[in-house]
Scaffold this active site. Structure first.
Site, PDB file in Angstrom:
ATOM      1  N   LEU A  62     -11.405   7.170  -6.508  1.00 50.23           N
ATOM      2  CA  LEU A  62      -9.970   7.118  -6.237  1.00 50.23           C
ATOM      3  C   LEU A  62      -9.600   5.652  -6.193  1.00 50.23           C
ATOM      4  O   LEU A  62     -10.293   4.849  -5.565  1.00 50.23           O
ATOM      5  CB  LEU A  62      -9.611   7.758  -4.890  1.00 50.23           C
ATOM      6  CG  LEU A  62      -9.380   9.258  -4.793  1.00 50.23           C
ATOM      7  CD1 LEU A  62      -8.850   9.598  -3.398  1.00 50.23           C
ATOM      8  CD2 LEU A  62      -8.429   9.782  -5.853  1.00 50.23           C
ATOM      9  N   ASP A  63      -8.519   5.277  -6.864  1.00 44.83           N
ATOM     10  CA  ASP A  63      -8.062   3.894  -6.808  1.00 44.83           C
ATOM     11  C   ASP A  63      -7.804   3.484  -5.366  1.00 44.83           C
ATOM     12  O   ASP A  63      -7.472   4.312  -4.510  1.00 44.83           O
ATOM     13  CB  ASP A  63      -6.751   3.723  -7.589  1.00 44.83           C
ATOM     14  CG  ASP A  63      -6.916   3.942  -9.073  1.00 44.83           C
ATOM     15  OD1 ASP A  63      -8.064   3.977  -9.542  1.00 44.83           O
ATOM     16  OD2 ASP A  63      -5.885   4.083  -9.755  1.00 44.83           O
ATOM     17  N   ARG A  64      -7.909   2.196  -5.124  1.00 51.19           N
ATOM     18  CA  ARG A  64      -7.642   1.657  -3.780  1.00 51.19           C
ATOM     19  C   ARG A  64      -6.299   2.128  -3.243  1.00 51.19           C
ATOM     20  O   ARG A  64      -6.181   2.520  -2.076  1.00 51.19           O
ATOM     21  CB  ARG A  64      -7.672   0.133  -3.827  1.00 51.19           C
ATOM     22  CG  ARG A  64      -7.399  -0.538  -2.480  1.00 51.19           C
ATOM     23  CD  ARG A  64      -7.162  -2.015  -2.648  1.00 51.19           C
ATOM     24  NE  ARG A  64      -5.916  -2.264  -3.383  1.00 51.19           N
ATOM     25  CZ  ARG A  64      -5.502  -3.472  -3.752  1.00 51.19           C
ATOM     26  NH1 ARG A  64      -6.248  -4.535  -3.498  1.00 51.19           N
ATOM     27  NH2 ARG A  64      -4.363  -3.611  -4.389  1.00 51.19           N
ATOM     28  N   ARG A 166      -1.692   6.958 -13.988  1.00 54.45           N
ATOM     29  CA  ARG A 166      -0.759   5.833 -13.932  1.00 54.45           C
ATOM     30  C   ARG A 166      -0.315   5.420 -15.343  1.00 54.45           C
ATOM     31  O   ARG A 166       0.877   5.174 -15.583  1.00 54.45           O
ATOM     32  CB  ARG A 166      -1.414   4.670 -13.193  1.00 54.45           C
ATOM     33  CG  ARG A 166      -1.722   5.009 -11.734  1.00 54.45           C
ATOM     34  CD  ARG A 166      -2.661   4.016 -11.071  1.00 54.45           C
ATOM     35  NE  ARG A 166      -2.045   2.703 -10.909  1.00 54.45           N
ATOM     36  CZ  ARG A 166      -2.651   1.698 -10.256  1.00 54.45           C
ATOM     37  NH1 ARG A 166      -3.848   1.874  -9.720  1.00 54.45           N
ATOM     38  NH2 ARG A 166      -2.052   0.535 -10.149  1.00 54.45           N
TER      39      ARG A 166
END
Length: 230
Positions: A62-64, A166
């Site tokens: 998971l992205d930050r 995104r």
């Protein structure tokens, strides 16, 4: 010293069994240590041993700045088993996003290959590229806020490319709010992308394990404007 992003990881536990944990990761917390240092999820995982000799490890990314459901394997055999499931297309991942603008239709899919912007393996930035890796996302409108010009989407990635959701949203003309990399639109606040739920077919002859993370505080106002009832 600033206050920790994750003061009590136990309070964010969504699911637990002998093989698997699912936690609700807060936005702003990297999963793994990086070159800049600072707090990461790894710093907190010893608190989730629950009697086992080793701490659990993340099974996927998971992205930050993405909040929500993150699966952890509790030991080596569990990690191997879960890794195979996440590497395929059997795990159902559902995300919520609030985007600037939005699609005219109520549902559809984005079939757009992705590749790294730079040949540097340290770069995580991605771009649409016909020669890139196949990338497929299904989407559905959950609500709209015409006054703010925003839309609440359910996103279901079939593939798991870096920054897939995104880039897919941005390339479609409706970037995710708060995205500083691919935004091209409003960038105020935190990224409005939330890993809402996981359905993991971990055990044969049983229903998939399902975990759901509540809407994060930083997205609630925008979600409410789109009709979310809390």
């Amino acid at each position: 010293m600033s206050a920790p992003i994750l003061p009590d990881i136990g309070a964010r536990l969504l699911y637990r069994d002998a093989l698997l944990l699912v936690i609700d990761k807060p936005a702003g917390l990297p999963v793994h240590p990086g070159p800049k240092g600072g707090e990461t999820l790894t710093d907190h995982l010893d608190a989730l041993r629950f009697g086992l000799p080793r701490r659990p490890e993340a099974v996927h990314r998971l992205d930050r700045d993405t909040s929500g459901c993150l699966a952890l394997g509790r030991h080596a055999k569990a990690l191997a088993r879960l890794g195979k499931l996440f590497a395929g297309s059997t795990v159902e991942k559902t995300y919520w996003a609030v985007v600037a603008g939005g699609p005219e239709a109520e549902a559809g899919q984005i079939d757009l290959p992705l590749a790294r912007r730079s040949p540097d393996p340290r770069s995580w930035w991605m771009k649409a590229d016909p020669a890139g890796d196949p990338s497929l996302t299904h989407w559905r409108v959950l609500g709209r806020d015409p006054e703010a010009g925003q839309t609440w989407l359910e996103l279901k990635p079939v593939t798991g490319r870096t920054h897939q959701l995104r880039v897919h949203c941005a390339e479609s003309g409706w970037p995710i709010l708060g995205d500083p990399i691919y935004g091209g639109g409003p960038r105020e606040g935190v990224l409005h992308l939330h890993a809402r739920s996981l359905a993991i077919p971990l055990y044969p002859k049983r229903e998939p394990i399902r975990a759901e993370a509540p809407a994060p505080a930083h997205m609630r106002a925008a979600l409410a404007g789109c009709g979310w009832g809390g």
